[in-house]
Design a protein around this motif. Structure first.
Motif, PDB file in Angstrom:
ATOM      1  N   PRO A   1       0.835  -1.198   0.000  1.00 61.87           N
ATOM      2  CA  PRO A   1       0.000   0.000   0.000  1.00 61.87           C
ATOM      3  C   PRO A   1       0.870   1.249   0.000  1.00 61.87           C
ATOM      4  N   ARG A   2       0.400   2.270  -0.699  1.00 61.90           N
ATOM      5  CA  ARG A   2       1.229   3.462  -0.854  1.00 61.90           C
ATOM      6  C   ARG A   2       1.435   4.191   0.457  1.00 61.90           C
ATOM      7  N   LEU A   3       0.350   4.330   1.219  1.00 59.94           N
ATOM      8  CA  LEU A   3       0.423   5.178   2.404  1.00 59.94           C
ATOM      9  C   LEU A   3       0.907   4.423   3.638  1.00 59.94           C
ATOM     10  N   PHE A   4       0.461   3.191   3.786  1.00 58.85           N
ATOM     11  CA  PHE A   4       0.692   2.460   5.036  1.00 58.85           C
ATOM     12  C   PHE A   4       1.429   1.165   4.734  1.00 58.85           C
ATOM     13  N   PRO A   5       2.742   1.214   4.683  1.00 54.92           N
ATOM     14  CA  PRO A   5       3.497   0.012   4.275  1.00 54.92           C
ATOM     15  C   PRO A   5       3.341  -1.144   5.241  1.00 54.92           C
ATOM     16  N   THR A   6       3.049  -0.863   6.524  1.00 56.18           N
ATOM     17  CA  THR A   6       2.954  -1.960   7.484  1.00 56.18           C
ATOM     18  C   THR A   6       1.523  -2.432   7.672  1.00 56.18           C
ATOM     19  N   ALA A   7       0.618  -2.023   6.795  1.00 54.57           N
ATOM     20  CA  ALA A   7      -0.790  -2.386   6.966  1.00 54.57           C
ATOM     21  C   ALA A   7      -0.993  -3.863   6.664  1.00 54.57           C
ATOM     22  N   VAL A   8      -2.069  -4.411   7.214  1.00 52.27           N
ATOM     23  CA  VAL A   8      -2.453  -5.791   6.915  1.00 52.27           C
ATOM     24  C   VAL A   8      -3.152  -5.790   5.568  1.00 52.27           C
ATOM     25  N   GLN A   9      -2.752  -6.664   4.670  1.00 52.76           N
ATOM     26  CA  GLN A   9      -3.366  -6.684   3.341  1.00 52.76           C
ATOM     27  C   GLN A   9      -4.263  -7.894   3.203  1.00 52.76           C
ATOM     28  N   VAL A  10      -5.447  -7.657   2.674  1.00 54.08           N
ATOM     29  CA  VAL A  10      -6.409  -8.728   2.421  1.00 54.08           C
ATOM     30  C   VAL A  10      -6.772  -8.652   0.947  1.00 54.08           C
ATOM     31  N   PRO A  11      -6.698  -9.754   0.200  1.00 57.16           N
ATOM     32  CA  PRO A  11      -7.080  -9.698  -1.205  1.00 57.16           C
ATOM     33  C   PRO A  11      -8.556  -9.311  -1.338  1.00 57.16           C
ATOM     34  N   ARG A  12      -8.861  -8.680  -2.466  1.00 53.31           N
ATOM     35  CA  ARG A  12     -10.198  -8.104  -2.635  1.00 53.31           C
ATOM     36  C   ARG A  12     -11.306  -9.131  -2.584  1.00 53.31           C
ATOM     37  N   HIS A  13     -10.992 -10.349  -3.046  1.00 53.10           N
ATOM     38  CA  HIS A  13     -12.067 -11.334  -3.133  1.00 53.10           C
ATOM     39  C   HIS A  13     -12.286 -12.042  -1.800  1.00 53.10           C
ATOM     40  N   GLU A  14     -11.418 -11.806  -0.806  1.00 49.77           N
ATOM     41  CA  GLU A  14     -11.562 -12.498   0.482  1.00 49.77           C
ATOM     42  C   GLU A  14     -12.357 -11.663   1.452  1.00 49.77           C
ATOM     43  N   ASP A  15     -12.815 -12.304   2.517  1.00 51.50           N
ATOM     44  CA  ASP A  15     -13.567 -11.633   3.560  1.00 51.50           C
ATOM     45  C   ASP A  15     -12.593 -10.953   4.534  1.00 51.50           C
ATOM     46  N   PRO A  16     -12.737  -9.654   4.791  1.00 54.90           N
ATOM     47  CA  PRO A  16     -11.747  -8.973   5.631  1.00 54.90           C
ATOM     48  C   PRO A  16     -12.015  -9.069   7.123  1.00 54.90           C
ATOM     49  N   VAL A  17     -13.185  -9.621   7.520  1.00 56.74           N
ATOM     50  CA  VAL A  17     -13.575  -9.508   8.933  1.00 56.74           C
ATOM     51  C   VAL A  17     -12.587 -10.221   9.845  1.00 56.74           C
ATOM     52  N   ASN A  18     -12.136 -11.423   9.443  1.00 55.76           N
ATOM     53  CA  ASN A  18     -11.192 -12.139  10.315  1.00 55.76           C
ATOM     54  C   ASN A  18      -9.912 -11.353  10.489  1.00 55.76           C
ATOM     55  N   ALA A  19      -9.415 -10.788   9.391  1.00 58.38           N
ATOM     56  CA  ALA A  19      -8.183 -10.003   9.484  1.00 58.38           C
ATOM     57  C   ALA A  19      -8.387  -8.789  10.386  1.00 58.38           C
TER      58      ALA A  19
END
Lengths: 423, 117
Positions: free
Chosen positions: A95-113
């Motif tokens: 990610p451009r702004l937050f390099p240490t962010a948790v990344q979740v692929p678009r097709h996956e559900d983000p709630v667990n992350a």
């Protein structure tokens, strides 16, 4: 009440464990094509979407962000109290702004992350996201004296770095301060991306200017190419009903009925279309309890040429009999009649949309497999006309927000329409 | 002397409760020291103008009216004390006084000063 502790202070203690067990509070920024997915998250139990970064634990950046949103997203992130985390759901990697962010692929559900990140960050297992902007005051100011006192005068000066609001005509002939406020792209009740510069006197909107649509500079997905078979009534009217139910869920939440809005959202999210009787009962409930009067009888009138410019249900709520389904042979055979109201206020728009939802569900139930050839009435307006500034001028702030919600604006559709016009 | 002691105790207890709550709040989350984090949130853009601004005191007309009729009430208090002895004469005099003031209310109503907006 959730107690936030600085990491290292109560990290790992019983207070932090309690805080980690609460639902994760998420400030969501819906990027390109992510508005519906973010709205669906409201129906989930483990996360709670909040309207302000000060209430949030996790910042969720959904989809690709338009370039105009990078600075606002950085500001919003720095306004979140620590400990905080960021989840990038789709978008560029890294990610451009937050390099240490948790990344979740678009097709996956983000709630667990999101839930895992919230727990780790609150208990101290993971470091809180560092601030993105430098630690300078955004409007630095230094007076002329040795203790930074004194300086230019109050009126027309810049005390503490920002200009004072200057006077302008108020509605009863007095000269009052008109405060210019940018209500930015991530304001809760507004559609994502709508940025207005309002001149407020007290709580009355005296002037409005709409900022450029941020989605114009993004690659907006083209409208879906129609297949070889013409669409069926069930497909079109079912999609229309779902669109209106999603609008209603948001509108009820903004109107102060969040539990009812959540129930409508569950109806809208469900793949099978709901029973038209359910929606009819909902409409009767809103009428009987005078909830619609509360929302806006006589508020935010959009009539005449302005209503025609908006088109769709907004025009029909102002008495214009404009509906692409009116002359259509398939709909004529089914005895379709559009829902028309004359008043043109917020309440009329709500009533028209609820009536249209019921009518659509009944049509879909009655003749699901009938094919519809030719042009179809769109669910909502595409382009946002310039008349919106006249509509909002002179309203009190609460009424202005209610009016914007009742117009069902969508900036991605506006960008698509403008690209289509330019092409 | 005992009442003074009681008052002092209540005052000290209130002061200590206040201080305890403030210290607890500061311990749980100290005020934000990071400069960009102190900006007010209005959707993502920074504020353009100062937060100090002047507002219309729209209730001042109501406040003036209240003052006038409050003075009427003040006149009615001593009258209420002697009313029972004086009987009908006092009643009629107060009635005339009130009728004059009611004419004032009717004038205000007609002129629209009781409208909120």
């Amino acid at each position: 009440m959730v107690v936030k502790t600085e990491t290292g202070g109560g990290a790992g203690g019983p207070v932090a464990r309690r805080a980690a067990a609460a639902p994760a509070r998420v400030f969501a920024v819906p990027g390109v094509g992510a508005r519906r997915d973010v709205q669906d998250l409201r129906a989930r139990q483990d996360v709670e979407l909040v309207d302000a970064p000060r209430h949030a634990d996790v910042l969720l950046l959904a989809g690709l962000l338009p370039p105009a949103w990078l600075k606002p997203a950085a500001r919003v992130h720095d306004q979140m109290p620590r400990p905080r985390g960021v989840v990038c759901w789709g978008g560029p990697s890294p990610p451009r702004l937050f390099p240490t962010a948790v990344q979740v692929p678009r097709h996956e559900d983000p709630v667990n992350a999101i839930v895992d990140l919230h727990r780790d960050v609150v208990t101290g297992a993971r470091a809180s996201e560092p601030p993105v902007q430098p630690d300078h005051p955004p409007a630095p100011w230094r007076g002329v004296g040795p203790h930074s006192q004194g300086g230019e005068g109050m009126m027309g000066g810049r005390p503490y770095g920002r200009p004072m609001a200057m006077r302008a005509e108020a509605r009863d002939g007095l000269q009052l301060d008109r405060v210019p406020v940018w209500v930015g792209p991530f304001f809760g009740p507004f559609p994502p991306g709508l940025t207005l510069r309002v001149g407020l006197q007290g709580d009355v909107v005296q002037e409005v200017a709409m900022d450029a649509n941020p989605f114009l500079r993004t690659l907006v997905a083209p409208p879906p190419v129609p297949g070889p078979e013409p669409p069926t009534i069930a497909a079109i009217e079912g999609a229309r009903a779902h669109h209106h139910l999603r609008w209603l869920a948001d509108a009820l939440r903004v109107a102060g009925l969040p539990a009812l809005g959540l129930r409508v959202l569950r109806l809208a999210v469900d793949a099978t279309p709901p029973d038209p009787g359910t929606v009819r009962r909902l409409g009767r409930f809103l009428e009987r309890t005078r909830a619609l009067c509360l929302v806006g009888r006589g508020v935010g009138p959009v009539i005449g040429e302005a209503a025609l410019a908006f088109g769709g249900p907004v025009a029909r709520a102002a008495g214009h009999e404009r509906d692409a389904r009116l002359g259509h042979p398939t709909y004529r055979d089914l005895g379709f009649a559009p829902a028309i109201r004359a008043e043109g206020d917020v309440r009329a728009r709500w009533r028209v949309r609820i009536a249209e939802t019921v009518a659509s569900l009944e049509l879909a139930r009655r003749a699901p497999d009938r094919a519809v050839e030719g042009r179809v009435e769109p669910f909502a307006g595409g382009r946002i006309p310039g008349a919106i500034t006249e509509v909002l001028t002179g309203l009190e702030w609460g009424d202005a927000v209610t009016t914007i919600v009742s117009l069902d604006l969508d900036l991605e559709a506006d960008a698509r329409a403008r690209h289509g016009d330019a092409a | 002397m005992a009442s003074l002691g009681a008052a002092l105790t209540v005052f000290l207890a209130g002061l200590l409760a206040h201080l305890a709550l403030r210290w607890a709040g500061d311990a749980m989350r100290p005020p934000e020291s990071f400069e960009p984090g102190r900006l007010p949130f209005a959707g993502g853009r920074p504020p353009e103008a100062h937060a100090w601004s002047r507002f219309h005191v729209r209730y001042y007309a109501m406040a003036l009216l209240f003052l006038a009729f409050d003075m009427e009430m003040v006149f009615m208090y001593p009258w209420a004390v002697v009313f029972v002895e004086e009987g009908l004469k006092a009643f009629v005099e107060m009635l005339m006084f009130i009728v004059i003031l009611v004419l004032g209310i009717l004038y205000t109503w007609r002129e629209g000063a009781l409208e909120w907006s």
